[in-house]
Design an enzyme around this catalytic site. Structure first.
Site, PDB file in Angstrom:
ATOM      1  N   HIS A  35      -4.992  -5.485  -9.932  1.00  7.30           N
ATOM      2  CA  HIS A  35      -4.671  -4.337  -8.932  1.00  7.30           C
ATOM      3  C   HIS A  35      -3.309  -3.863  -8.970  1.00  7.30           C
ATOM      4  O   HIS A  35      -3.094  -2.525  -8.796  1.00  7.30           O
ATOM      5  CB  HIS A  35      -4.961  -5.234  -7.443  1.00  7.30           C
ATOM      6  CG  HIS A  35      -5.177  -4.033  -6.276  1.00  7.30           C
ATOM      7  ND1 HIS A  35      -6.098  -3.498  -5.850  1.00  7.30           N
ATOM      8  CD2 HIS A  35      -4.031  -3.638  -5.537  1.00  7.30           C
ATOM      9  CE1 HIS A  35      -5.838  -2.630  -4.850  1.00  7.30           C
ATOM     10  NE2 HIS A  35      -4.545  -2.618  -4.685  1.00  7.30           N
ATOM     11  N   GLU A  36      -2.342  -4.608  -8.964  1.00  3.74           N
ATOM     12  CA  GLU A  36      -1.010  -4.312  -9.047  1.00  3.74           C
ATOM     13  C   GLU A  36      -0.701  -3.219 -10.037  1.00  3.74           C
ATOM     14  O   GLU A  36       0.083  -2.342 -10.250  1.00  3.74           O
ATOM     15  CB  GLU A  36       0.047  -5.543  -8.857  1.00  3.74           C
ATOM     16  CG  GLU A  36      -0.034  -6.179  -7.559  1.00  3.74           C
ATOM     17  CD  GLU A  36      -0.616  -5.529  -6.211  1.00  3.74           C
ATOM     18  OE1 GLU A  36      -0.169  -4.336  -6.093  1.00  3.74           O
ATOM     19  OE2 GLU A  36      -1.453  -6.037  -5.416  1.00  3.74           O
ATOM     20  N   ASN A  72       5.700  -2.874  -6.621  1.00  4.28           N
ATOM     21  CA  ASN A  72       6.860  -2.273  -7.135  1.00  4.28           C
ATOM     22  C   ASN A  72       6.988  -2.110  -8.539  1.00  4.28           C
ATOM     23  O   ASN A  72       6.799  -2.893  -9.475  1.00  4.28           O
ATOM     24  CB  ASN A  72       7.938  -3.411  -6.526  1.00  4.28           C
ATOM     25  CG  ASN A  72       7.877  -3.590  -4.994  1.00  4.28           C
ATOM     26  OD1 ASN A  72       7.871  -2.972  -4.180  1.00  4.28           O
ATOM     27  ND2 ASN A  72       7.900  -5.023  -4.902  1.00  4.28           N
ATOM     28  N   HIS A  85      -1.971   0.051  -9.916  1.00  8.48           N
ATOM     29  CA  HIS A  85      -1.048   1.007  -9.198  1.00  8.48           C
ATOM     30  C   HIS A  85      -0.141   1.670 -10.031  1.00  8.48           C
ATOM     31  O   HIS A  85       0.661   2.736  -9.647  1.00  8.48           O
ATOM     32  CB  HIS A  85      -0.249   0.063  -8.142  1.00  8.48           C
ATOM     33  CG  HIS A  85      -0.899  -0.012  -6.726  1.00  8.48           C
ATOM     34  ND1 HIS A  85      -1.231   1.014  -6.110  1.00  8.48           N
ATOM     35  CD2 HIS A  85      -1.374  -1.128  -6.087  1.00  8.48           C
ATOM     36  CE1 HIS A  85      -1.793   0.667  -4.772  1.00  8.48           C
ATOM     37  NE2 HIS A  85      -1.686  -0.718  -4.677  1.00  8.48           N
ATOM     38  N   GLY A 113      -0.800 -10.160  -0.678  1.00  7.59           N
ATOM     39  CA  GLY A 113      -1.106 -10.659  -1.916  1.00  7.59           C
ATOM     40  C   GLY A 113      -0.139 -10.228  -3.156  1.00  7.59           C
ATOM     41  O   GLY A 113       0.386 -11.067  -4.099  1.00  7.59           O
ATOM     42  N   GLY A 114       0.102  -9.029  -3.238  1.00  2.00           N
ATOM     43  CA  GLY A 114       1.047  -8.398  -4.238  1.00  2.00           C
ATOM     44  C   GLY A 114       1.385  -7.227  -3.679  1.00  2.00           C
ATOM     45  O   GLY A 114       0.969  -6.582  -3.090  1.00  2.00           O
TER      46      GLY A 114
END
Length: 614
Positions: A307-308, A284, A311, A280-281
Site C-alpha cells: 500500500h505504501e 513518506n 502511494h 499502520g504505515g
C-alpha cells in the site's frame, strides 16, 4: 482572503512556496526544536503573505541576506488568534521579496511530534523522536503553506546528539561536525556548535506536499535488503523480523513499475518505528514509516508495504488538492496495492484483502449513520477536523469505484488509462473535478455506463459495488454464519487459515456475542494470545463490545502496548458502546494511564471519542 483549502490559511492570490531550507536543533531535554526556515516563493511578492502555524513560537522574520539579524533587517509579522482546527495564521508583510527567513521554536505539545523517553524505546538507553505530519501537522514543526496544493522541495540540516542518527523523507547527503555558518545565520546561538553534537544533511529535490515532510532521530540502525531498499529500526529483533516479513519488497517495486510506470523516488527504504506510531504505515517518500504491529510473521505485513509503495504513484506523485478529495489518494492507492498483491502473493490473497475491505466499509456506514456526508467520496470538510472523520471510506469506497470502472471497460483498457493518468498529472495536486474531466475525456461514454454522480457525491454504498469472487472468502463467510448458528468450523476447514482468514472470520461475526460464545472461540483458537495484531484486535473488539470482563485485562495490555490508531479506535469505541457501564469506566481509566504512550494525534482522537460518550 481567498482560501484554497478548508484546513489552511493559504490564499489563492498569493504565490506558493517553491523551496524550504530548514536548520533544526533537537533539544531532547526540553522536548523542543529550535529552528530557522528559509522560504523561497514561486515569484516575488508584496503584501501580507499567509502562513500556517500551530503552537509555534515565532522569534522573528528577516531578509534572507541577513547575517546579523539587526532590527533594521527584520520583516514585520503578526500572529492572529488561533483557530481550533487550522492553528494560528502568521501574516508576514513582504516588499517585493521572493525569499525570507523565519526563526522559531516548537512547543512540547507540537501535534506532529512525539518525543519518547529512553524507557519507551526498545534499547532503553537513548531517547527517540519522530514526526507524523498527515494531515495538517507540518505547521507545528515549521511555518508553511500547509496544504497539499503547495508542493515544496526542501533541504534540511538536523543538529542532533552525536551518539544518535536520523532519517528523513529525503536523500541523506552527509554527516558532519556542526559549524555556526551551517545554521544560515539563524538565531540558534552557540548551541548549534556545541561539543557532542553532529549535523545530518538531507535534500528532497522532488516537490512534495508538506504532509510528507518526516524525520526520526534516535538509536537507529539499518540493513540492506535489496538494490533499492534498506530496513531501519532500533537495534532489536524487529530488524530481523522485518527483513523476513518484507522480503518481497523489491519484487513489489518491479511489479509496480510494470503496472504504473517508472518509480520516481530513487529509494524505497522502510523505517520500523516504536509501537506508539499511530498508523499502520505512512508513505513518506524515500523513507516509509511503519508500525511494528504489521510484522505478523506470515508475510501479510507485506500488504501494508504494498500500500505504501503504491502511494509512490498515487498520493506522492499525484496528490489530492485538499482533504475533501482524499479518495484520490487512498482509493487509487488501495486499488494499486491490490493489483501489486495479486501479482506477488496471488489472487486469493488479493481477494481476501478486498473482502476485509468490504467488511470495513460496511462498518463505516454504521459509524457515520448519523452524518452520511462522510460516506461520500467527495466530502465537504469546512469547519471539520480531518482526524475526526478519518475512516476507510475513501480507501474502500474509492477502491470499489475504480474497480467498477475496470469491470466496465476491461482491465487492459483501464491499465492504459491508469498509466496515462499518472504520467499526465505527476508532481501535481488535483481535485475530483479534474479527475472526472480526465476520465470522461479518455474513456468516452463512461458517464453513461457508470453512475459517476452516485459514486462521487452519493452517500452510502452504491448498488453496483461488489464483494470479491473467491472460494476462500465465501467459505469463511459461511463458517461465520455457521458459528452464529452454533457450529464451530472443523479442523479441516481451518487447517490452512492464516492471519487474514482469521481476521475476516472474526469481523464477519456480530460485534456482541454471548459470554459462552466468546469463551468457546478463545478456547478453540486462542485469539486473545495471537501474535497477529489484526487478529488479536478483531477478537478483543468483540470482547469490548460484549462487555466480557474476563478478558478486559488483555484489552488493558493491548491498549498500553500499541499506539496504532486503527486499533485504539476499535477497542475504545467497543468499550464505550458496550452495555456495561464498567466498560466505559474501564476505557477512561486505561486512557488516563496510557495517554502519554500515544502520539499527540492519537491522543486527540481518543479524547474526542471519550468526550462524545459522556
Amino acid at each position: 482572503m481567498a482560501p484554497v483549502d478548508p484546513h489552511s490559511f493559504t490564499d489563492s492570490l498569493h504565490p506558493l512556496t517553491k523551496h524550504v531550507h530548514l536548520s533544526l536543533y533537537f533539544d531532547f531535554d526540553s522536548k523542543t526544536i529550535d529552528g530557522s526556515a528559509i522560504l523561497t516563493l514561486e515569484s516575488p511578492y508584496s503584501g501580507d503573505l499567509y502562513l500556517d502555524t500551530r503552537c509555534l513560537k515565532i522569534h522573528g522574520v528577516y531578509h534572507d541576506t541577513t547575517k546579523s539579524f539587526s532590527s533594521s533587517a527584520s520583516i514585520p509579522f503578526i500572529l492572529e488568534n488561533p483557530d481550533p482546527i487550522k492553528g494560528t495564521l502568521l501574516r508576514v508583510s513582504l516588499t517585493n521579496q521572493i525569499s525570507f527567513i523565519i526563526t522559531f521554536k516548537t512547543d512540547q505539545s507540537a501535534s506532529a511530534i512525539q518525543w519518547l523517553n529512553p524507557a519507551q524505546t526498545a534499547g532503553k538507553k537513548f531517547p527517540y523522536v519522530y514526526a507524523q505530519c498527515q494531515s495538517i501537522y507540518a505547521r507545528s514543526i515549521f511555518p508553511c503553506q500547509d496544504t497539499p496544493r503547495a508542493r515544496i522541495q526542501y533541504s534540511a540540516l538536523l543538529n542532533i546528539p552525536e551518539q544518535m542518527s536520523s532519517v528523513m523523507s529525503a536523500a541523506h547527503k552527509g554527516r558532519m561536525a556542526p559549524l555556526i555558518g551551517e545554521a544560515n545565520g539563524a538565531c540558534l546561538d552557540e548551541k548549534w556548535a556545541m561539543h557532542g553534537r553532529v549535523v545530518e544533511h538531507f535534500s528532497m529535490h522532488q516537490p512534495i506536499p508538506p504532509y510528507l515532510f518526516a524525520f526520526a532521530v534516535g538509536n537507529i540502525v539499518s540493513k540492506e535488503v535489496g538494490p533499492t531498499t534498506r530496513i531501519y529500526s532500533e537495534p532489536c529483533p524487529v530488524l530481523e523480523a522485518a527483513e523476513l516479513e518484507f522480503k518481497n519488497t523489491e519484487e513489489m517495486i518491479k511489479q509496480g513499475e510494470k503496472l504504473f510506470g517508472d518509480y520516481e523516488w530513487e529509494r524505497f527504504d522502510l523505517l520500523v518505528l516504536p509501537p506508539s506510531f499511530p498508523y499502520g504505515g505512512m508513505e513518506n517518500p524515500r523513507m516509509v514509516f511503519l508500525t511494528p504491529t504489521v510484522i505478523a510473521g506470515d508475510l501479510s505485513g507485506g500488504q501494508v508495504v504494498a500500500h505504501e509503495l503504491a502511494h509512490s504513484w498515487t498520493g506522492n506523485l499525484i496528490t489530492n488538492a485538499t482533504n475533501n478529495d482524499f479518495w484520490l489518494n487512498e482509493g487509487f492507492t488501495t486499488y494499486a496495492e491490490r493489483r501489486i498483491v495479486e501479482v506477488v502473493q496471488g489472487e486469493e490473497r488479493a481477494a481476501l484483502n478486498i473482502g476485509l475491505g468490504c467488511s470495513d466499509l460496511k462498518n463505516e456506514m454504521q459509524r457515520f449513520k448519523d452524518n452520511m456526508e462522510f460516506t461520500k467520496l467527495r466530502t465537504n470538510q469546512e469547519g471539520v477536523d480531518p482526524d475526526d472523520v478519518y475512516s476507510t471510506v475513501p480507501f474502500e469506497k474509492g477502491f470499489q469505484f475504480l474497480w467498477r470502472i475496470e469491470r466496465q471497460v476491461g482491465r487492459p483498457v483501464f491499465d492504459e488509462f491508469l498509466k496515462k493518468y499518472i504520467w499526465h498529472f505527476k508532481f501535481q495536486s488535483i481535485d475530483t473535478d479534474t479527475f472526472l474531466a480526465f476520465l470522461k475525456r479518455n474513456l468516452p461514454g463512461i458517464e453513461d455506463e457508470v453512475d459517476l454522480d452516485i459514486w462521487i457525491d452519493g452517500t452510502g454504498i452504491p448498488p453496483d459495488a461488489m464483494d470479491p469472487i473467491s472460494t476462500i472468502h465465501d467459505k469463511i463467510l459461511s463458517a461465520s454464519r455457521d458459528f452464529i448458528a452454533g457450529r464451530m468450523p472443523s479442523d479441516e476447514e481451518v487447517s490452512k487459515w492464516q492471519g487474514q482468514e482469521c481476521q475476516l472470520y472474526l469481523e464477519s461475526l456480530p460485534k456482541k456475542l454471548e459470554p459462552s460464545q466468546i469463551s468457546a472461540l478463545d478456547g478453540r483458537f486462542r485469539f486473545s494470545m495471537s501474535h497477529n495484531w489484526d487478529v488479536k484486535v478483531a477478537f478483543l473488539t468483540i470482547v469490548a463490545y460484549s462487555g466480557y470482563k474476563a478478558l478486559f485485562q488483555e484489552i488493558d495490555k493491548c491498549l498500553k502496548e500499541i499506539g496504532r490508531m486503527k486499533y485504539l479506535r476499535l477497542l475504545y469505541t467497543g468499550l464505550l458502546q458496550s452495555d456495561l457501564e464498567e466498560g466505559k469506566q474501564f476505557a477512561r481509566r486505561v486512557f488516563e494511564e496510557a495517554r502519554d504512550l500515544y502520539h499527540p494525534i492519537a491522543q486527540g482522537v481518543i479524547e474526542s471519542l471519550l468526550t462524545k460518550s459522556t
